[in-house]
Design a protein around this motif. Structure first.
Motif, mmCIF file in Angstrom:
data_model
loop_
_atom_site.group_PDB
_atom_site.id
_atom_site.type_symbol
_atom_site.label_atom_id
_atom_site.label_comp_id
_atom_site.label_asym_id
_atom_site.label_seq_id
_atom_site.Cartn_x
_atom_site.Cartn_y
_atom_site.Cartn_z
ATOM 1 N N LYS A 1 0.823 -1.216 0.000
ATOM 2 C CA LYS A 1 0.000 0.000 0.000
ATOM 3 C C LYS A 1 0.857 1.267 0.000
ATOM 4 N N ASP A 2 2.134 1.136 0.398
ATOM 5 C CA ASP A 2 3.028 2.291 0.371
ATOM 6 C C ASP A 2 3.536 2.586 -1.036
ATOM 7 N N VAL A 3 3.284 1.647 -1.957
ATOM 8 C CA VAL A 3 3.603 1.899 -3.363
ATOM 9 C C VAL A 3 2.392 2.587 -3.982
ATOM 10 N N ARG A 4 2.558 3.762 -4.493
ATOM 11 C CA ARG A 4 1.421 4.604 -4.905
ATOM 12 C C ARG A 4 0.457 3.881 -5.848
ATOM 13 N N ARG A 5 0.972 3.113 -6.780
ATOM 14 C CA ARG A 5 0.101 2.494 -7.789
ATOM 15 C C ARG A 5 -0.784 1.398 -7.204
ATOM 16 N N TYR A 6 -0.496 0.925 -6.002
ATOM 17 C CA TYR A 6 -1.266 -0.161 -5.404
ATOM 18 C C TYR A 6 -2.174 0.323 -4.265
ATOM 19 N N ALA A 7 -2.539 1.568 -4.301
ATOM 20 C CA ALA A 7 -3.341 2.126 -3.200
ATOM 21 C C ALA A 7 -4.706 1.466 -3.066
ATOM 22 N N ASN A 8 -5.220 0.904 -4.162
ATOM 23 C CA ASN A 8 -6.563 0.301 -4.112
ATOM 24 C C ASN A 8 -6.533 -1.202 -3.835
ATOM 25 N N ILE A 9 -5.383 -1.727 -3.416
ATOM 26 C CA ILE A 9 -5.286 -3.138 -3.013
ATOM 27 C C ILE A 9 -5.382 -3.215 -1.490
ATOM 28 N N LEU A 10 -6.327 -3.998 -0.988
ATOM 29 C CA LEU A 10 -6.537 -4.125 0.449
ATOM 30 C C LEU A 10 -6.540 -5.601 0.842
ATOM 31 N N SER A 11 -5.976 -5.898 1.992
ATOM 32 C CA SER A 11 -5.971 -7.277 2.490
ATOM 33 C C SER A 11 -7.127 -7.496 3.458
ATOM 34 N N PHE A 12 -7.542 -8.756 3.599
ATOM 35 C CA PHE A 12 -8.588 -9.084 4.573
ATOM 36 C C PHE A 12 -8.452 -10.544 4.979
ATOM 37 N N GLY A 13 -9.057 -10.885 6.113
ATOM 38 C CA GLY A 13 -9.187 -12.281 6.511
ATOM 39 C C GLY A 13 -8.086 -12.844 7.360
ATOM 40 N N THR A 14 -7.128 -12.019 7.831
ATOM 41 C CA THR A 14 -6.070 -12.551 8.678
ATOM 42 C C THR A 14 -6.679 -13.173 9.931
ATOM 43 N N MET A 15 -6.297 -14.410 10.239
ATOM 44 C CA MET A 15 -6.903 -15.157 11.342
ATOM 45 C C MET A 15 -6.863 -14.401 12.657
ATOM 46 N N SER A 16 -5.711 -13.815 12.982
ATOM 47 C CA SER A 16 -5.573 -13.137 14.271
ATOM 48 C C SER A 16 -6.423 -11.883 14.367
ATOM 49 N N ASP A 17 -6.940 -11.411 13.225
ATOM 50 C CA ASP A 17 -7.775 -10.206 13.218
ATOM 51 C C ASP A 17 -9.188 -10.531 12.743
ATOM 52 N N SER A 18 -9.562 -11.817 12.798
ATOM 53 C CA SER A 18 -10.829 -12.226 12.188
ATOM 54 C C SER A 18 -12.015 -12.196 13.138
ATOM 55 N N TYR A 19 -11.774 -11.943 14.429
ATOM 56 C CA TYR A 19 -12.921 -11.855 15.339
ATOM 57 C C TYR A 19 -13.615 -10.511 15.148
ATOM 58 N N ASP A 20 -14.909 -10.550 14.958
ATOM 59 C CA ASP A 20 -15.696 -9.349 14.687
ATOM 60 C C ASP A 20 -16.061 -8.665 16.002
ATOM 61 N N MET A 21 -15.376 -7.587 16.329
ATOM 62 C CA MET A 21 -15.604 -6.906 17.596
ATOM 63 C C MET A 21 -16.928 -6.153 17.636
ATOM 64 N N ARG A 22 -17.585 -6.007 16.499
ATOM 65 C CA ARG A 22 -18.867 -5.308 16.460
ATOM 66 C C ARG A 22 -20.052 -6.272 16.464
ATOM 67 N N LEU A 23 -19.754 -7.555 16.559
ATOM 68 C CA LEU A 23 -20.820 -8.560 16.529
ATOM 69 C C LEU A 23 -21.790 -8.384 17.694
ATOM 70 N N GLU A 24 -21.259 -8.154 18.889
ATOM 71 C CA GLU A 24 -22.111 -8.026 20.062
ATOM 72 C C GLU A 24 -23.117 -6.886 19.888
ATOM 73 N N GLY A 25 -22.653 -5.756 19.338
ATOM 74 C CA GLY A 25 -23.542 -4.621 19.110
ATOM 75 C C GLY A 25 -24.614 -4.939 18.089
ATOM 76 N N ARG A 26 -24.246 -5.690 17.041
ATOM 77 C CA ARG A 26 -25.238 -6.023 16.020
ATOM 78 C C ARG A 26 -26.230 -7.063 16.537
ATOM 79 N N ILE A 27 -25.789 -7.926 17.459
ATOM 80 C CA ILE A 27 -26.730 -8.867 18.086
ATOM 81 C C ILE A 27 -27.762 -8.101 18.900
ATOM 82 N N THR A 28 -27.322 -7.054 19.608
ATOM 83 C CA THR A 28 -28.264 -6.205 20.340
ATOM 84 C C THR A 28 -29.269 -5.588 19.379
ATOM 85 N N SER A 29 -28.802 -5.117 18.228
ATOM 86 C CA SER A 29 -29.716 -4.559 17.222
ATOM 87 C C SER A 29 -30.680 -5.623 16.711
ATOM 88 N N ALA A 30 -30.173 -6.859 16.538
ATOM 89 C CA ALA A 30 -31.028 -7.959 16.082
ATOM 90 C C ALA A 30 -32.134 -8.255 17.098
#
Length: 669
Positions: free
Chosen positions: A485-514
């Motif tokens: 992402k520090d290479v200007r031409r690749y600014a629109n490339i984004l990563s996702f799904g890393t296991m250590s960052d895969s827990y959804d911290m907003r899930l509890e709030g959305r369950i309350t909304s549900a």
């Protein structure tokens, strides 16, 4: 008493397992002082007894002499009435037992306890704690969420894993901040699907339970279900309070099966929420409630009532992650510019690219037969249309999501030509999700797309609506993509799904909304305001089947898309009132979402003619028709309301209107 003794042992073992020297030294000093005082008190007692007999001075002197010899052989010989040979015996015994043997025994004991604690073989007393069944890397995200919650971070956290507990420590700790490491964490070694493990971790006393499983397990979901069943049985017999349980699945088929389970009275004192980990990953980046990704949603906030644009999601790789991205998009992407019955309706488009697309398509269609009866779809090979279907004459043409399957790979010329064509189409808001099971292949595909896909801007904040986004699935580490992402031409490339960052911290709030959405369904026209306390919401929630819980949760997930497309704030600070036209638009969007949701959990539509007959019968109050409708829904998974919004009974339309009319109450702070 046993409880407090176990607590003392826990503190002791933790102290001797640490790399810091102060705590172990304090424990040793404490032991020495305690034993010295104890022997001194015993000496005083003996001295007092001897004093009664008039020999207190002799008894005291003898005791001092024995202690001098036992604790320090260098004191030999003493000027004493005891013979030298006898003093030698005492010094020898003292040297052997109180110096060599005692030190060796205590050294081994402490070393073994410390090692056993690190390995997770020692068990302690816990109550009202947080229990994590499994050592998956998702645990890191769970610990981060606990540390961020003021009500949870003071609780003990217990992890039960079949991994080497010491190695798990080494994996977890470097990924936590200094503040997050303050969470009181204990790791046990054990199998989560054995009752013995549940008992030594006091599962019946836990207040919050995560069944995460281990990484790379072949039977991950089955073992998690085994664990869940054992938990339910144990807690139904022994729990005295209710716990929240999150049951994590890796495969879409497992979630699909649980959706089909009927309602049942829960006697386990445990409220269960099903979490598909891959679907949760997709939700984090696509919903738009996470400030990290709110500018990178599929619609980019650019699709309004009068917009001519549409979302196009291209999923490269018909994998479990690819299916999760596609199904999440199908749940979310319902916009106000879709008109039922229009000559040229503006639909969301989801395209799969895979070298085995035809075979995988057959599996996909077999899993969701109802969806493909009413949806536009096609299969392309070598750029040629080979298959196209969708029985619109029999069922009606009312779906706002269409599907495309392309057999090939991103390196194929004809597919690259299609990508270029889509990129140049101003009507498309284009997103690529590279979801192959090989992370390295995803990176290669991301870096070798047609040249026009890359955006040489200084930062991602400068990306425009029509700039394509390239999401790259990286389950192990996103370091390379983050560096790119520090290479200007690749600014629109984004990563996702890393296991250590895969827990959804907003899930509890959305369950309350549900839960609030469920409350609206229950009250319909009698709704006035949300209860001040959650007890009533929780009681109604516990009566729902897993499918209905997930239905309400999917509804909560879609709020942010609705509000974005209607230009409504989602700060949750004030009540929002909609005019008649806006309310009607929102109700149609909600029903379109509901249609997809029911089709994705396995329901099938009824033919138009049968829907018309049922509608006439219900309008007349025909009890036979009512019974037939219930039978179709419960026993045959066919639903009369999978239909155009305008075809619904007013009572059915009112359900949608009640929800959207009070959406600001659902997400209110």
């Amino acid at each position: 008493m046993k409880r407090y003794w176990k607590r003392i042992l826990l503190r002791f073992d933790r102290s001797f397992s640490t790399n810091k020297m102060l705590k172990p030294i304090l424990w040793v000093v404490g032991f020495c002082v305690s034993w010295t005082l104890a022997f001194w008190l015993i000496g005083l007692v003996w001295g007092a007894t001897a004093a009664d007999e008039g020999t207190s001075a002799v008894a005291s002197e003898r005791m001092d002499e024995v202690l001098h010899l036992m604790l320090g052989q260098s004191n030999y010989p003493l000027q004493s009435a005891m013979p030298h040979w006898y003093q030698l015996v005492i010094a020898f015994v003292g040297t052997m037992f109180f110096t060599a043997f005692l030190i060796s025994a205590f050294s081994n004991l402490l070393s073994n306890r410390a090692a056993s604690h690190r390995k997770g073989f020692l068990h302690y007393y816990f109550s009202d704690h947080i229990l994590v069944m499994g050592g998956s890397k998702i645990v890191v995200g769970i610990l981060k969420s606990i540390a961020a919650d003021a009500s949870l971070k003071k609780k003990d956290v217990v992890i039960v894993t079949n991994q080497d507990a010491e190695e798990l420590w080494v994996q977890i700790v470097p990924l936590l901040t200094d503040e997050e490491r303050k969470v009181s964490l204990t790791i046990y070694h054990g199998e989560r699907n054995m009752e013995k493990s549940l008992r030594f971790s006091q599962a019946e006393k836990a207040s919050l339970i995560y069944i995460t499983g281990e990484d790379d397990e072949k039977e991950h979901d089955s073992i998690n279900v085994d664990c869940w069943k054992l938990l339910k049985d144990l807690r139904s017999r022994e729990a005295t309070s209710r716990a929240q349980c999150y049951l994590t699945f890796e495969r879409n088929a497992s979630t699909y099966l649980f959706h089909a389970l009927p309602e049942e009275q829960d006697t386990s004192k445990m409220e269960t929420t099903i979490v598909n980990r891959l679907e949760s990953i997709a939700q984090q980046i696509l919903i738009g409630d996470d400030k990290r990704w709110k500018d990178y949603t599929l619609d980019r906030g650019a699709i309004t009532v009068d917009s001519e644009k549409y979302v196009h999601l291209v999923v490269a790789g018909m994998t479990q992650m690819g299916y999760a991205m596609a199904s999440t998009a199908a749940h979310l992407c319902h916009y106000p510019n879709f008109e039922e019955g229009s000559a040229h309706p503006i639909r969301t488009k989801i395209t799969f690219i895979d070298k085995n697309a035809e075979r995988e398509m057959k599996f996909f269609r077999g899993r969701y037969p109802g969806l493909f009866k009413v949806s536009h779809w096609c299969l392309l090979k070598n750029g040629e249309l080979t298959d196209k279907e969708g029985n619109m004459k029999e069922y009606g043409d009312f779906m706002d999501v269409e599907w495309e399957f392309m057999e090939g790979e991103l390196v194929d010329d004809w597919i690259r030509e299609r990508l270029e064509k889509w990129r140049k189409d101003e009507a498309q808001i284009l997103t690529l999700a590279l979801c192959d099971d090989e992370p390295e292949k995803n990176i290669a595909n991301a870096l070798y797309l047609p040249e026009g896909f890359y955006r040489p801007v200084a930062s991602r904040e400068e990306l425009e609506v029509n700039d394509p986004l390239i999401w790259v699935y990286q389950p192990v580490s996103n370091a390379l993509i983050e560096a790119a992402k520090d290479v200007r031409r690749y600014a629109n490339i984004l990563s996702f799904g890393t296991m250590s960052d895969s827990y959804d911290m907003r899930l509890e709030g959305r369950i309350t909304s549900a839960k609030r959405i469920n409350y609206l369904y229950c009250k319909t026209n009698n709704y006035v305001m949300m209860p001040a306390e959650n007890d009533e919401l929780d009681e109604l929630w516990r009566k729902l089947s897993f499918a209905n819980k997930m239905s309400n949760l999917y509804g909560a997930n879609s709020i942010y898309t609705k509000f974005r497309s209607m230009g409504v704030s989602t700060d949750g600070k004030k009540k929002i009132t909609f005019d008649v036209d806006t309310l009607e638009r929102l109700a149609k969007m909600e029903h379109a979402r509901w249609n997809i949701e029911k089709l994705l959990v396995g329901f099938r539509p009824l033919p138009q003619e049968e829907r018309a007959r049922i509608k006439q019968g219900l309008e007349k109050g025909d009890e036979t028709v009512k019974k037939r409708v219930n039978d179709l829904k419960k026993n045959h998974f066919e639903h009369k309301d999978i239909a155009p919004y305008g075809e619904l009974l007013e009572s059915s339309q009112e359900y949608d209107k009640v929800i959207v009319r009070n959406l600001s109450d659902v997400i209110s702070n």
